[in-house]
Design an enzyme around this catalytic site. Structure first.
Site, short mmCIF file in Angstrom:
data_model
loop_
_atom_site.label_atom_id
_atom_site.label_comp_id
_atom_site.label_asym_id
_atom_site.label_seq_id
_atom_site.Cartn_x
_atom_site.Cartn_y
_atom_site.Cartn_z
N ASN A 118 -21.41 -19.58 39.80
CA ASN A 118 -20.02 -19.44 40.21
C ASN A 118 -19.80 -18.00 40.63
O ASN A 118 -20.07 -17.09 39.86
CB ASN A 118 -19.09 -19.81 39.06
CG ASN A 118 -19.30 -21.23 38.59
OD1 ASN A 118 -19.39 -22.14 39.41
ND2 ASN A 118 -19.41 -21.43 37.30
N VAL A 127 -17.38 -14.55 33.88
CA VAL A 127 -18.27 -13.52 33.33
C VAL A 127 -18.92 -12.83 34.52
O VAL A 127 -19.56 -13.48 35.33
CB VAL A 127 -19.35 -14.13 32.40
CG1 VAL A 127 -20.30 -13.05 31.91
CG2 VAL A 127 -18.71 -14.85 31.22
N HIS A 131 -25.32 -15.17 36.64
CA HIS A 131 -26.04 -16.11 35.78
C HIS A 131 -26.11 -17.47 36.44
O HIS A 131 -25.26 -17.83 37.25
CB HIS A 131 -25.39 -16.21 34.40
CG HIS A 131 -23.95 -16.62 34.42
ND1 HIS A 131 -22.94 -15.76 34.81
CD2 HIS A 131 -23.35 -17.79 34.12
CE1 HIS A 131 -21.78 -16.39 34.72
NE2 HIS A 131 -22.00 -17.63 34.32
N MET A 132 -27.15 -18.19 36.08
CA MET A 132 -27.37 -19.53 36.62
C MET A 132 -27.21 -20.53 35.48
O MET A 132 -27.74 -20.33 34.39
CB MET A 132 -28.80 -19.60 37.18
CG MET A 132 -29.21 -20.96 37.70
SD MET A 132 -30.96 -20.96 38.19
CE MET A 132 -30.87 -20.05 39.71
N HIS A 133 -26.47 -21.60 35.76
CA HIS A 133 -26.35 -22.70 34.81
C HIS A 133 -27.43 -23.73 35.13
O HIS A 133 -27.57 -24.13 36.29
CB HIS A 133 -24.99 -23.41 34.95
CG HIS A 133 -23.83 -22.55 34.58
ND1 HIS A 133 -23.19 -22.66 33.37
CD2 HIS A 133 -23.17 -21.59 35.26
CE1 HIS A 133 -22.19 -21.79 33.32
NE2 HIS A 133 -22.16 -21.13 34.47
#
Length: 149
Positions: A118, A127, A131-133
């Site tokens: 995102n 945040v 970062h990768m989910h």
């Protein structure tokens, strides 16, 4: 006069797509206080760590959104994709390799999984540490409803 009108039009179009003032303020405050992920990396906050090396860490999120859900994070604090530099290419590629490893270890590499990032306000980034989910372990809903033509 024509140049002035074009400049006003250009600025008004830009403003339409800019981040809201409230979001800009929230983002600046969160960046100034430091990323929660950096605090996890520095062991200032606890986390259930699934993978770690010199450049990348992966851990369980506080609120899982699927049966299998990991956050895969570069240890270098990069706020958004818009802040990525050419020197970050290898670590970004490593995020995908870690995702592949975790998917295999968790039995979802063949059934399927989703990788998501995102970026900024419209995508819901809260945040400001890239970062990768990794999401899987169940049938996932479509990311967005399909728009009719």
């Amino acid at each position: 006069m024509k140049k002035l009108l074009l400049a006003i039009l250009a600025l008004s179009c830009f403003a339409t797509y800019a981040q809201s003032k409230a979001y800009q303020k929230q983002k600046a405050e969160k960046i100034a206080e430091g990323s929660v992920f950096t605090k996890i990396i520095n062991r200032e906050l606890p986390a259930t760590i699934a993978y770690e090396d010199e450049e990348v860490i992966a851990f369980l999120p506080l609120r899982k959104q699927a049966s299998v859900h990991f956050l895969i994070v570069p240890k270098k604090e990069i706020h958004t994709i818009n802040d990525v530099e050419e020197e970050d290419a290898l670590v970004l590629g490593k995020l995908f390799l870690v995702a592949k490893k975790l998917a295999k270890e968790n039995g979802i590499s063949e059934t399927g999984y989703r990788l998501a990032m995102n970026i900024n306000e419209d995508a819901g980034q809260s945040v400001f540490h890239l970062h990768m989910h990794l999401l899987g372990g169940e049938k996932l809903a479509p990311m967005l409803p399909r728009k009719e033509k």
